[in-house]
Write a protein that holds these residues in place. Sequence first.
Motif: not given
Ligand SMILES: [Zn+2]
Length: 109
Positions: A80-85, A93-98
Motif C-alpha cells: 500500500k501507498c504510505s501516503l494515500c493507502g 508510494t503510488c505514482d500519483e503521490c510520487k
Molecule cells: Zn498514493
Amino acid sequence: MLKNCERCGRVFDSEGSEELCPECYLEDKKELKKVKDYLNKNPLASVMEVCEKTGVSQAQILRFVRDGNLKLRGPLKEFKCSLCGKPVIKGTTCDECKGKIEKGMNNKK
Ligand SMILES: [Zn+2]
Ligand SMILES: [Zn+2]
C-alpha cells in the motif's frame, strides 16, 4: 493461553505460536493451497489476479507472503501507498503521490 484469532477475531485457546483458531487454520490451509495451485500454473500472476481468480482476499495472500508460506515469483509486489493507502505495484508510494512529492520538491527549489 487465550488469543484473538488473526482472521475472525474470535478468542481461542492457543498452545503457543498459533495465530489462528482451529477453524480458520483449516480455512487458511485450503486458501493457501488454492493460491499455490494457481501460482503453479501462472507463476507470474500478480496478487490482484490471484485474488480475483481464487477468491482469496489480497490481505490474506499478503499474509501468506509475510508469514513465509508463499513466495511470489512474479515481479509484482503489491503493497500500500504510505501516503494515500492505495495499492502500489512497487515501492512504498503510488505514482500519483510520487508525482506530487516530486512536484513539491521542484517547487521548493
Ligand atoms: Zn498514493
Ligand atoms: Zn478464526
